[in-house]
Design an enzyme around this catalytic site. Sequence first.
Site, PDB file in Angstrom:
ATOM      1  N   GLY A 118       0.812  -1.212   0.000  1.00  0.00           N
ATOM      2  CA  GLY A 118       0.000   0.000   0.000  1.00  0.00           C
ATOM      3  C   GLY A 118       0.846   1.261   0.000  1.00  0.00           C
ATOM      4  O   GLY A 118       0.549   2.232  -0.710  1.00  0.00           O
ATOM      5  N   CYS A 119       1.912   1.251   0.776  1.00  0.00           N
ATOM      6  CA  CYS A 119       2.782   2.429   0.866  1.00  0.00           C
ATOM      7  C   CYS A 119       3.544   2.651  -0.436  1.00  0.00           C
ATOM      8  O   CYS A 119       3.766   3.791  -0.845  1.00  0.00           O
ATOM      9  CB  CYS A 119       3.743   2.285   2.044  1.00  0.00           C
ATOM     10  N   THR A 120       3.921   1.558  -1.088  1.00  0.00           N
ATOM     11  CA  THR A 120       4.604   1.668  -2.379  1.00  0.00           C
ATOM     12  C   THR A 120       3.660   2.238  -3.429  1.00  0.00           C
ATOM     13  O   THR A 120       4.027   3.156  -4.180  1.00  0.00           O
ATOM     14  CB  THR A 120       5.155   0.299  -2.821  1.00  0.00           C
TER      15      THR A 120
END
Length: 156
Positions: free
Chosen positions: A44-46
Amino acid sequence: MTIKTGSKAPDFKLPASNGEEVALTDFKGKNVVLYFYPKDMTPGCTTQACDFRDRHEDFKKRNTVILGVSPDPLARHDKFIEKHGLPFILLADEEHKVAELYDVWKLKKNFGKEYMGIERSTFIIDGEGNIAKEYRKVKVKDHVEEALKFIEENLV
């Protein structure tokens, strides 16, 4: 401290991926997208970082700086930036002081375990240093577009 739209954004100073200590006040006169995310290199952060990367020029054209904040150390930020070609600054909030200041350091639950961590959140700060918009419990899909649209309609 309670963060509210229209209030002064809490200032801070953190070690940054550009090799400097960065303060919010360094960007006076510019809009700032201050986004808090849990961890480098996670799916998700990527996705979120790459969405900001892909629209970076659009934010820049609107006098807006992007700052990503997580508890990861600078060395991990450097790998994340290099792997994904991120053109914006990442800040290392290892002691989560800024996350606490912005009330995004929360009790989280995952697979029956409880732990403290970042609640994905974004704050749009105007050129005068005021909170223009806050997004809490952010869902990654379409978030960057929504933030850009807010800036276009309200801060340009």
